[in-house]
Scaffold this motif. Structure first.
Motif, PDB file in Angstrom:
ATOM      1  N   PRO A  65       8.662  -0.165  12.752  1.00  6.21           N
ATOM      2  CA  PRO A  65       8.028   0.499  11.610  1.00  6.21           C
ATOM      3  C   PRO A  65       7.047   1.592  12.033  1.00  6.21           C
ATOM      4  N   ASN A  66       6.866   2.553  11.170  1.00  9.91           N
ATOM      5  CA  ASN A  66       5.775   3.514  11.307  1.00  9.91           C
ATOM      6  C   ASN A  66       4.522   2.828  10.764  1.00  9.91           C
ATOM      7  N   VAL A  67       3.749   2.223  11.636  1.00 14.08           N
ATOM      8  CA  VAL A  67       2.606   1.419  11.185  1.00 14.08           C
ATOM      9  C   VAL A  67       1.471   2.286  10.653  1.00 14.08           C
ATOM     10  N   LEU A  68       1.548   3.584  10.865  1.00 16.68           N
ATOM     11  CA  LEU A  68       0.518   4.500  10.369  1.00 16.68           C
ATOM     12  C   LEU A  68       0.994   5.238   9.122  1.00 16.68           C
ATOM     13  N   TYR A  69       1.886   4.601   8.369  1.00 19.12           N
ATOM     14  CA  TYR A  69       2.519   5.257   7.216  1.00 19.12           C
ATOM     15  C   TYR A  69       1.523   5.685   6.154  1.00 19.12           C
ATOM     16  N   ASP A  77       0.798  -1.224   0.000  1.00 18.69           N
ATOM     17  CA  ASP A  77       0.000   0.000   0.000  1.00 18.69           C
ATOM     18  C   ASP A  77       0.829   1.272   0.000  1.00 18.69           C
ATOM     19  N   GLY A  78       2.153   1.149  -0.188  1.00 21.44           N
ATOM     20  CA  GLY A  78       2.990   2.336  -0.185  1.00 21.44           C
ATOM     21  C   GLY A  78       4.366   2.069   0.381  1.00 21.44           C
ATOM     22  N   LEU A  82      -5.607  15.503  21.474  1.00 22.64           N
ATOM     23  CA  LEU A  82      -4.641  14.541  20.955  1.00 22.64           C
ATOM     24  C   LEU A  82      -5.321  13.290  20.425  1.00 22.64           C
ATOM     25  N   TRP A  83      -6.239  12.711  21.217  1.00 25.27           N
ATOM     26  CA  TRP A  83      -6.881  11.470  20.779  1.00 25.27           C
ATOM     27  C   TRP A  83      -7.895  11.699  19.676  1.00 25.27           C
ATOM     28  N   GLU A  84      -8.351  12.936  19.529  1.00 24.12           N
ATOM     29  CA  GLU A  84      -9.211  13.246  18.383  1.00 24.12           C
ATOM     30  C   GLU A  84      -8.422  13.096  17.084  1.00 24.12           C
ATOM     31  N   ARG A  85      -7.115  13.342  17.170  1.00 21.71           N
ATOM     32  CA  ARG A  85      -6.257  13.224  15.990  1.00 21.71           C
ATOM     33  C   ARG A  85      -5.699  11.818  15.813  1.00 21.71           C
ATOM     34  N   VAL A  86      -5.352  11.166  16.928  1.00 13.69           N
ATOM     35  CA  VAL A  86      -4.717   9.857  16.856  1.00 13.69           C
ATOM     36  C   VAL A  86      -5.731   8.727  16.673  1.00 13.69           C
ATOM     37  N   GLY A  87      -6.870   8.828  17.343  1.00 17.20           N
ATOM     38  CA  GLY A  87      -7.861   7.752  17.340  1.00 17.20           C
ATOM     39  C   GLY A  87      -8.261   7.261  15.961  1.00 17.20           C
ATOM     40  N   PRO A  88      -8.654   8.156  15.043  1.00 15.05           N
ATOM     41  CA  PRO A  88      -9.055   7.693  13.713  1.00 15.05           C
ATOM     42  C   PRO A  88      -7.931   6.975  12.956  1.00 15.05           C
ATOM     43  N   LEU A  89      -6.685   7.378  13.183  1.00 14.57           N
ATOM     44  CA  LEU A  89      -5.560   6.727  12.520  1.00 14.57           C
ATOM     45  C   LEU A  89      -5.417   5.290  13.017  1.00 14.57           C
ATOM     46  N   VAL A  90      -5.542   5.114  14.327  1.00 18.52           N
ATOM     47  CA  VAL A  90      -5.433   3.776  14.916  1.00 18.52           C
ATOM     48  C   VAL A  90      -6.559   2.878  14.407  1.00 18.52           C
ATOM     49  N   ARG A  91      -7.767   3.417  14.362  1.00 17.14           N
ATOM     50  CA  ARG A  91      -8.920   2.615  13.920  1.00 17.14           C
ATOM     51  C   ARG A  91      -8.818   2.234  12.454  1.00 17.14           C
ATOM     52  N   SER A  92      -8.050   2.985  11.684  1.00 14.45           N
ATOM     53  CA  SER A  92      -7.912   2.673  10.257  1.00 14.45           C
ATOM     54  C   SER A  92      -6.987   1.483  10.011  1.00 14.45           C
ATOM     55  N   LEU A  93      -6.280   1.042  11.042  1.00 12.28           N
ATOM     56  CA  LEU A  93      -5.329  -0.059  10.889  1.00 12.28           C
ATOM     57  C   LEU A  93      -6.083  -1.386  11.085  1.00 12.28           C
ATOM     58  N   THR A  94      -6.780  -1.801  10.058  1.00 12.55           N
ATOM     59  CA  THR A  94      -7.634  -2.991  10.103  1.00 12.55           C
ATOM     60  C   THR A  94      -6.786  -4.265  10.078  1.00 12.55           C
ATOM     61  N   PRO A  95      -7.351  -5.398  10.515  1.00 12.19           N
ATOM     62  CA  PRO A  95      -6.589  -6.648  10.520  1.00 12.19           C
ATOM     63  C   PRO A  95      -5.990  -7.009   9.166  1.00 12.19           C
ATOM     64  N   ASP A  96      -6.710  -6.773   8.081  1.00 15.02           N
ATOM     65  CA  ASP A  96      -6.139  -7.131   6.773  1.00 15.02           C
ATOM     66  C   ASP A  96      -4.942  -6.252   6.433  1.00 15.02           C
ATOM     67  N   ARG A  97      -4.982  -4.981   6.835  1.00  8.50           N
ATOM     68  CA  ARG A  97      -3.827  -4.102   6.622  1.00  8.50           C
ATOM     69  C   ARG A  97      -2.658  -4.531   7.500  1.00  8.50           C
ATOM     70  N   VAL A  98      -2.953  -4.898   8.743  1.00  8.33           N
ATOM     71  CA  VAL A  98      -1.903  -5.368   9.646  1.00  8.33           C
ATOM     72  C   VAL A  98      -1.202  -6.583   9.058  1.00  8.33           C
ATOM     73  N   GLU A  99      -1.977  -7.518   8.531  1.00  7.18           N
ATOM     74  CA  GLU A  99      -1.410  -8.751   7.984  1.00  7.18           C
ATOM     75  C   GLU A  99      -0.558  -8.472   6.755  1.00  7.18           C
ATOM     76  N   ARG A 100      -1.032  -7.613   5.868  1.00  2.00           N
ATOM     77  CA  ARG A 100      -0.244  -7.271   4.677  1.00  2.00           C
ATOM     78  C   ARG A 100       1.061  -6.581   5.061  1.00  2.00           C
ATOM     79  N   ASP A 101       0.946  -5.626   5.966  1.00  2.00           N
ATOM     80  CA  ASP A 101       2.132  -4.881   6.381  1.00  2.00           C
ATOM     81  C   ASP A 101       3.145  -5.781   7.081  1.00  2.00           C
ATOM     82  N   ALA A 102       2.646  -6.683   7.940  1.00  2.00           N
ATOM     83  CA  ALA A 102       3.554  -7.583   8.655  1.00  2.00           C
ATOM     84  C   ALA A 102       4.385  -8.397   7.676  1.00  2.00           C
TER      85      ALA A 102
END
Length: 251
Positions: free
Chosen positions: A64-68, A15-16, A90-110
């Motif tokens: 890694p920067n997992v939120l790349y 993905d990048g 702070l969490w208004e900015r960070v929260g949506p980024l964390v939630r965007s890291l779905t299991p399928d993205r985690v698996e691909r990135d790993a």
């Protein structure tokens, strides 16, 4: 103390490009690899210092920067001391980024992170270990279950949402895990209530996974992070002892 060399690296993914920090002993010899997943605040000076400490113990460490997908480090501008009580946005900015890291993205990135380690001349042949903090504990568990042939040990500290009732909960990968696992839970952690601790324990036991799960009394969620108010020195040193013991048994 072993001299450590740390460098910035880029990792091509499906993905990048993920920017990352790679630390290893300065003697240039290949060492066992540790994939180090950050907490929600991401790759920053304190996490680099943690990676350096682990590298000084004899490992090649990739953070890694997992939120790349949302930008290079720093994805979110952070103060030197991170206190959500001082900055409630702070969490208004960070929260949506964390939630965007779905299991399928985690698996691909790993897969991309593990390939980068396998290709590094600083990494010894064989399987790797994984460790993760806060949300990184979830990533550690998912990686162990998705790549059982590559992961020999996995740890997670003050992790949250490890065993929810959702169909994509991380604990559901337990049946695929061949690694030895260690989890150091925070005490009275709202992101990992008692029922989730029990559900995780039951899933790992039922799957025959070698594991140890411990609750650190009095330690808050985030207890390893000295650049936050949650830091607990005693719990942090307990975490280091447990992690290094797991790695010693693995490699």
């Amino acid at each position: 103390m072993t001299a450590v060399q740390g460098t910035a690296v880029d990792i091509p993914t499906e993905d990048g490009t993920a920017d990352a920090y790679l630390a290893h002993p300065g003697d240039g010899r290949p060492r066992p690899a540790v994939l180090f997943y950050p907490d929600a605040y991401g790759l920053r000076p304190y996490l680099r210092s943690m990676a350096d400490r682990l590298a000084a113990a004899g490992y090649t460490v990739l953070v890694p920067n997992v939120l790349y997908r949302h930008g290079r480090t720093p994805v979110v501008d952070l103060p030197e001391f991170i206190d959500p009580g001082v900055d409630p946005t702070l969490w208004e900015r960070v929260g949506p980024l964390v939630r965007s890291l779905t299991p399928d993205r985690v698996e691909r990135d790993a897969g991309a992170y593990l390939r980068r380690l396998a290709d590094s001349p600083m990494v010894a042949a064989g399987p790797v270990a994984v460790t993760g903090y806060c949300m990184g504990a979830r990533l550690s568990l998912l990686t162990a279950g998705t790549y059982p042939d590559r992961v020999a040990a996995a740890a997670g500290f003050h992790g949250g949402r490890l065993a929810t009732e959702t169909p994509d909960s991380p604990h559901l990968v337990a049946e695929h895990i061949t690694a030895e696992l260690y989890f150091g839970h925070a005490d009275h952690d709202p992101s990992l209530p008692e029922e989730q601790i029990e559900r995780l324990e039951n899933a790992l036991t039922a799957a025959g996974v070698r594991h140890r799960c411990e609750v650190y009394p009095g330690a808050q969620h985030g207890y390893t992070m000295a650049d936050t108010p949650a830091y607990d020195r005693e719990a942090d040193e307990r975490h280091w002892a447990a992690l290094l013991d797991l790695l010693d048994r693995t490699f």
